[in-house]
Design a protein around this motif. Structure first.
Motif, PDB file in Angstrom:
ATOM      1  N   ALA A   1      52.519  36.141  48.232  1.00 20.66           N
ATOM      2  CA  ALA A   1      52.170  36.997  47.103  1.00 20.66           C
ATOM      3  C   ALA A   1      50.927  36.512  46.365  1.00 20.66           C
ATOM      4  CB  ALA A   1      53.340  37.093  46.133  1.00 20.66           C
ATOM      5  N   ALA A   2      50.540  35.258  46.618  1.00 20.67           N
ATOM      6  CA  ALA A   2      49.350  34.701  45.973  1.00 20.67           C
ATOM      7  C   ALA A   2      48.745  33.659  46.910  1.00 20.67           C
ATOM      8  CB  ALA A   2      49.705  34.056  44.642  1.00 20.67           C
ATOM      9  N   ALA A   3      47.478  33.363  46.704  1.00 20.73           N
ATOM     10  CA  ALA A   3      46.811  32.350  47.530  1.00 20.73           C
ATOM     11  C   ALA A   3      47.383  30.978  47.226  1.00 20.73           C
ATOM     12  CB  ALA A   3      45.317  32.365  47.258  1.00 20.73           C
ATOM     13  N   PRO A   4      47.453  30.084  48.219  1.00 13.33           N
ATOM     14  CA  PRO A   4      47.919  28.724  47.946  1.00 13.33           C
ATOM     15  C   PRO A   4      46.978  28.022  46.980  1.00 13.33           C
ATOM     16  CG  PRO A   4      47.050  28.898  50.180  1.00 13.33           C
ATOM     17  CD  PRO A   4      47.112  30.286  49.635  1.00 13.33           C
ATOM     18  N   VAL A   5      47.514  27.082  46.226  1.00 12.23           N
ATOM     19  CA  VAL A   5      46.735  26.448  45.162  1.00 12.23           C
ATOM     20  C   VAL A   5      45.533  25.680  45.700  1.00 12.23           C
ATOM     21  CG1 VAL A   5      48.650  26.298  43.547  1.00 12.23           C
ATOM     22  CG2 VAL A   5      48.304  24.459  45.191  1.00 12.23           C
ATOM     23  N   HIS A   6      45.608  25.226  46.950  1.00 12.37           N
ATOM     24  CA  HIS A   6      44.502  24.436  47.499  1.00 12.37           C
ATOM     25  C   HIS A   6      43.376  25.302  48.056  1.00 12.37           C
ATOM     26  CE1 HIS A   6      47.309  25.041  50.952  1.00 12.37           C
ATOM     27  NE2 HIS A   6      46.185  25.356  51.550  1.00 12.37           N
ATOM     28  N   PHE A   7      43.537  26.616  48.099  1.00 11.17           N
ATOM     29  CA  PHE A   7      42.480  27.484  48.644  1.00 11.17           C
ATOM     30  C   PHE A   7      41.275  27.449  47.710  1.00 11.17           C
ATOM     31  CE2 PHE A   7      40.588  31.836  49.220  1.00 11.17           C
ATOM     32  CZ  PHE A   7      40.099  31.608  50.493  1.00 11.17           C
ATOM     33  N   PRO A   8      40.087  27.065  48.220  1.00 11.79           N
ATOM     34  CA  PRO A   8      38.963  26.797  47.312  1.00 11.79           C
ATOM     35  C   PRO A   8      38.171  28.018  46.841  1.00 11.79           C
ATOM     36  CG  PRO A   8      38.386  26.180  49.556  1.00 11.79           C
ATOM     37  CD  PRO A   8      39.817  26.618  49.595  1.00 11.79           C
ATOM     38  N   PHE A   9      38.470  29.203  47.384  1.00 12.90           N
ATOM     39  CA  PHE A   9      37.605  30.350  47.073  1.00 12.90           C
ATOM     40  C   PHE A   9      38.336  31.551  46.458  1.00 12.90           C
ATOM     41  CE2 PHE A   9      36.093  28.312  51.063  1.00 12.90           C
ATOM     42  CZ  PHE A   9      34.941  27.712  50.554  1.00 12.90           C
ATOM     43  N   PRO A  10      39.374  31.355  45.633  1.00 16.15           N
ATOM     44  CA  PRO A  10      40.149  32.522  45.162  1.00 16.15           C
ATOM     45  C   PRO A  10      39.341  33.464  44.270  1.00 16.15           C
ATOM     46  CG  PRO A  10      40.771  30.568  43.929  1.00 16.15           C
ATOM     47  CD  PRO A  10      39.879  30.103  45.036  1.00 16.15           C
ATOM     48  N   ALA A  11      38.314  32.938  43.606  1.00 17.75           N
ATOM     49  CA  ALA A  11      37.554  33.760  42.663  1.00 17.75           C
ATOM     50  C   ALA A  11      36.181  34.145  43.201  1.00 17.75           C
ATOM     51  CB  ALA A  11      37.403  33.018  41.334  1.00 17.75           C
ATOM     52  N   ASP A  12      35.872  33.781  44.439  1.00 15.39           N
ATOM     53  CA  ASP A  12      34.552  34.110  44.985  1.00 15.39           C
ATOM     54  C   ASP A  12      34.431  35.618  45.171  1.00 15.39           C
ATOM     55  OD1 ASP A  12      32.411  34.548  47.107  1.00 15.39           O
ATOM     56  OD2 ASP A  12      32.270  32.372  46.849  1.00 15.39           O
ATOM     57  N   GLU A  13      33.326  36.180  44.711  1.00 10.46           N
ATOM     58  CA  GLU A  13      33.171  37.635  44.751  1.00 10.46           C
ATOM     59  C   GLU A  13      33.020  38.170  46.170  1.00 10.46           C
ATOM     60  OE1 GLU A  13      28.302  37.706  43.995  1.00 10.46           O
ATOM     61  OE2 GLU A  13      29.662  38.547  42.502  1.00 10.46           O
ATOM     62  N   ARG A  14      32.726  37.281  47.128  1.00  6.63           N
ATOM     63  CA  ARG A  14      32.610  37.730  48.519  1.00  6.63           C
ATOM     64  C   ARG A  14      33.832  37.360  49.363  1.00  6.63           C
ATOM     65  NH1 ARG A  14      28.708  35.295  51.073  1.00  6.63           N
ATOM     66  NH2 ARG A  14      27.852  34.020  49.416  1.00  6.63           N
ATOM     67  N   VAL A  15      34.909  36.984  48.695  1.00 10.35           N
ATOM     68  CA  VAL A  15      36.185  36.746  49.379  1.00 10.35           C
ATOM     69  C   VAL A  15      37.178  37.802  48.919  1.00 10.35           C
ATOM     70  CG1 VAL A  15      38.132  35.169  49.681  1.00 10.35           C
ATOM     71  CG2 VAL A  15      35.804  34.270  49.669  1.00 10.35           C
ATOM     72  N   ARG A  16      37.689  38.573  49.856  1.00 15.07           N
ATOM     73  CA  ARG A  16      38.662  39.629  49.553  1.00 15.07           C
ATOM     74  C   ARG A  16      40.021  39.190  50.106  1.00 15.07           C
ATOM     75  NH1 ARG A  16      34.645  43.857  49.595  1.00 15.07           N
ATOM     76  NH2 ARG A  16      32.889  42.855  48.521  1.00 15.07           N
ATOM     77  N   LEU A  17      40.877  38.710  49.218  1.00 19.39           N
ATOM     78  CA  LEU A  17      42.228  38.290  49.621  1.00 19.39           C
ATOM     79  C   LEU A  17      43.167  39.491  49.630  1.00 19.39           C
ATOM     80  CD1 LEU A  17      42.506  34.959  47.638  1.00 19.39           C
ATOM     81  CD2 LEU A  17      43.020  35.169  50.068  1.00 19.39           C
ATOM     82  N   ALA A  18      43.963  39.592  50.676  1.00 13.06           N
ATOM     83  CA  ALA A  18      44.997  40.634  50.751  1.00 13.06           C
ATOM     84  C   ALA A  18      46.342  39.941  50.891  1.00 13.06           C
ATOM     85  CB  ALA A  18      44.746  41.560  51.936  1.00 13.06           C
ATOM     86  N   HIS A  19      47.235  40.167  49.944  1.00 13.75           N
ATOM     87  CA  HIS A  19      48.503  39.436  49.919  1.00 13.75           C
ATOM     88  C   HIS A  19      49.633  40.202  50.610  1.00 13.75           C
ATOM     89  CE1 HIS A  19      46.507  36.571  47.416  1.00 13.75           C
ATOM     90  NE2 HIS A  19      46.289  37.448  46.444  1.00 13.75           N
ATOM     91  N   ASN A  20      50.673  39.454  50.961  1.00 16.34           N
ATOM     92  CA  ASN A  20      51.882  40.016  51.582  1.00 16.34           C
ATOM     93  C   ASN A  20      51.587  40.740  52.895  1.00 16.34           C
ATOM     94  OD1 ASN A  20      53.707  39.181  49.446  1.00 16.34           O
ATOM     95  ND2 ASN A  20      52.732  40.765  48.189  1.00 16.34           N
ATOM     96  N   VAL A  21      50.659  40.182  53.676  1.00 14.95           N
ATOM     97  CA  VAL A  21      50.330  40.763  54.978  1.00 14.95           C
ATOM     98  C   VAL A  21      50.998  39.922  56.064  1.00 14.95           C
ATOM     99  CG1 VAL A  21      48.508  41.436  56.572  1.00 14.95           C
ATOM    100  CG2 VAL A  21      48.113  41.581  54.098  1.00 14.95           C
ATOM    101  N   ASP A  22      52.014  40.488  56.718  1.00 14.10           N
ATOM    102  CA  ASP A  22      52.700  39.827  57.828  1.00 14.10           C
ATOM    103  C   ASP A  22      51.950  40.176  59.110  1.00 14.10           C
ATOM    104  OD1 ASP A  22      54.326  38.921  59.847  1.00 14.10           O
ATOM    105  OD2 ASP A  22      56.116  40.009  59.202  1.00 14.10           O
TER     106      ASP A  22
END
Length: 235
Positions: free
Chosen positions: A41-62
């Motif tokens: 449901a959320a990025a792991p805490v160690h992921f270094p780019f959660p706020a980067d404008e060129r990173v598009r995270l999509a959650h809950n994708v199996d």
């Protein structure tokens, strides 16, 4: 579109993991826009780019769920490349491997790779994009004797290798280049913790692996397809 990765949309499965973060960082440095599916449901805490404008995270994708994979890829505009890093590892003597454990390895490594490749290829064919597919097999998936003690893992990674070569042959007339890297042991914190007595200097650095993967996914790769690239370091 230029002959660089600047402004190109690239999917990186497993992008929140150790190798994934190295690959995403490398691609961002070359100007790419990275789409990262995440099982949680959320990025792991160690992921270094959660706020980067060129990173598009999509959650809950199996990634083992065909419908969720198709929906995720449908959300990616102008897909140029898809890099399949998601996977897992297990080791056990063959007589102790449970059927469920074997199935889990095939799902985690082979099925996710197949479903993501299929969705990416459908997108590229629909848009007429001569794009790039990069998968991750393993040394044990190529040198099958190294699968001793990890039969389920080796079988699943051998399946990834077979799919990669077969898809490359099938798609060569469409200009879609399909390759895979085959690492030995990657130098990750988890591997160091799990094998503290090993000689880490013989392992493959995440930076070296990311460099190879980024090249295969780039427009600079004009002719390599159906290649299983050994990333063995000094091992």
């Amino acid at each position: 579109m230029t002959d660089t990765l600047d402004g190109r949309h690239i999917v990186v499965t497993g992008g929140t993991g150790a190798l994934g973060a190295a690959v995403v960082g490398k691609l961002l440095g070359e100007g790419a826009i990275c789409h990262v599916p995440n099982a949680h449901a959320a990025a792991p805490v160690h992921f270094p780019f959660p706020a980067d404008e060129r990173v598009r995270l999509a959650h809950n994708v199996d990634l083992a769920d065909s419908a969720k994979v198709e929906a995720f890829y449908a959300s990616v505009p102008d897909l140029w490349a898809s890099i399949q890093l998601a996977g897992g590892f297990t080791a056990a003597p063959v007589e102790k491997i449970e059927s469920a454990s074997f199935a889990e390895m095939m799902d985690t490594n082979a099925r996710t790779t197949f479903l993501c490749c299929r969705a990416a290829i459908r997108s590229m064919l629909a848009s007429g994009t001569a794009g790039r597919i990069v998968n991750v097999t393993a040394r044990a998936g190529l040198d099958l004797r190294r699968g001793s003690g990890m039969v389920a893992y080796a079988a699943s990674k051998a399946a990834v290798a077979a799919m990669t070569v077969a898809m490359a042959e099938e798609l060569k007339g469409k200009g879609i280049l399909v390759n895979a890297v085959a690492p030995s042991t990657l130098d990750t914190p988890a591997n160091r913790a799990g094998m503290p007595a090993a000689d880490f200097g013989k392992w493959v650095s995440l930076e070296a692996a990311a460099e190879a993967i980024a090249y295969l996914a780039s427009p600079a790769n004009l002719a390599m397809s159906g290649t299983l690239v050994p990333l063995y370091g000094r091992a």
